[in-house]
Enzyme design. Structure first.
Site, mmCIF file in Angstrom:
data_model
loop_
_atom_site.group_PDB
_atom_site.id
_atom_site.type_symbol
_atom_site.label_atom_id
_atom_site.label_comp_id
_atom_site.label_asym_id
_atom_site.label_seq_id
_atom_site.Cartn_x
_atom_site.Cartn_y
_atom_site.Cartn_z
ATOM 1 C CB SER A 1 -4.223 7.324 -3.233
ATOM 2 O OG SER A 1 -4.065 8.673 -3.637
ATOM 3 C CG ASN B 1 -4.004 12.545 -5.412
ATOM 4 O OD1 ASN B 1 -3.947 13.335 -6.342
ATOM 5 N ND2 ASN B 1 -5.030 12.518 -4.571
ATOM 6 C CG ASP C 1 -1.812 2.407 6.454
ATOM 7 O OD1 ASP C 1 -2.130 1.966 5.331
ATOM 8 O OD2 ASP C 1 -2.144 3.530 6.869
ATOM 9 C CG ASP D 1 -1.795 7.384 0.751
ATOM 10 O OD1 ASP D 1 -0.912 8.171 0.396
ATOM 11 O OD2 ASP D 1 -2.801 7.121 0.067
ATOM 12 C CB VAL E 1 -11.885 4.216 3.093
ATOM 13 C CG1 VAL E 1 -13.287 4.484 2.611
ATOM 14 C CG2 VAL E 1 -11.864 3.084 4.115
ATOM 15 C CG ASP F 1 -1.714 1.187 1.422
ATOM 16 O OD1 ASP F 1 -2.392 1.553 0.452
ATOM 17 O OD2 ASP F 1 -1.688 1.795 2.513
#
Ligand code: G6P
Ligand code: MG
Length: 220
Positions: A115, A117, A169, A10, A46, A8
């Site tokens: 994300s 981004n 996380d 972030d 999410v 992942d």
């Protein structure tokens, strides 16, 4: 035997989870809505619109769709503004060294982030070349805890799901990894990541041989 490590982004590679929090916090403060670290934990992993729903539900607020779209867009603008200042200090301790060591063994690395981004964050920090594949929220239909993003990541790096380990996380991400039939390492506290078989908070503590033999245990 582990042949691919899927990450992942972030809160796992970069502390951008902090900036997502600050973006939502600014939006919530503007409306007088309650929002704290605990509510934010429910937004980890999410997607944007669903995160907004988490905050609205927590405050018992209902809004028309068009207004929700506008609010989510505004939060994203706050987040992207915060990204302008990110630098090496935002990278998780030991993460880059860990990526280098993993890749030196011939094991594939993939990024699986909800994300949209994610490519911008990787580019800003010069991290793009550390991944054989990058899957984002733009590539999938069903968000974590659905396993879709991890199964696609496995496909893109060309490794069977049972030979993948996921670093996550978010409780929703841990659930997604396990649903994909993959091994999983929680990044953060075992209290939050109750489903994770093992957790870490520093990549330099990871025994890479044990990880690749799928024998990592406990919370080193
Ligand atoms: C990650 C973060 C979430 C964020 C989601 C969507 O999963 O953990 O906090 O809501 O990505 O991010 P985006 O940048 O597309 O709004
Ligand atoms: Mg995350």
């Amino acid at each position: 035997q582990i042949k691919a490590v899927l990450f992942d982004l972030d809160g796992v590679i970069v502390f951008t989870d902090r900036y997502h929090y600050l973006g939502w916090k600014k939006l919530a403060d503007e409306h007088g809505w309650a929002f704290d670290e605990e509510v934010n934990n429910g937004c980890r992993g999410v997607p944007r619109m669903e995160s907004l729903e988490v905050i609205l539900r927590h405050n018992g607020v209902e809004l028309p769709e068009a207004e929700k779209e506008e609010l989510a867009t505004r939060k994203n603008a706050y987040y992207v503004e915060l990204l302008k200042d990110i630098n090496e200090e935002d990278v998780y301790p030991g993460a880059v060294e860990f990526l280098k060591k993993i890749r030196a063994t011939g094991v594939k690395t993939g990024l699986c982030s909800s994300s949209k981004n994610a490519p911008l964050v990787l580019e800003s920090l010069g991290l793009s070349d550390y991944f054989d594949a990058v899957v984002t929220g733009a590539d999938i239909k069903n968000a974590k805890p659905d396993p879709e993003i991890f199964l696609l990541g496995a496909e893109w790096v060309g490794v069977a799901p049972e030979n993948c380990v996921v670093f996550e996380d978010a409780p929703s991400g841990v659930a997604g990894a396990l649903a994909a039939g993959m091994a999983c390492v929680g990044v953060g506290s075992p209290e939050l990541l109750t489903e994770a078989p093992v957790t870490i908070t520093d990549y330099s503590t990871i025994d890479i041989d044990a990880l690749l033999n799928n024998q990592l245990t406990g919370s080193p």
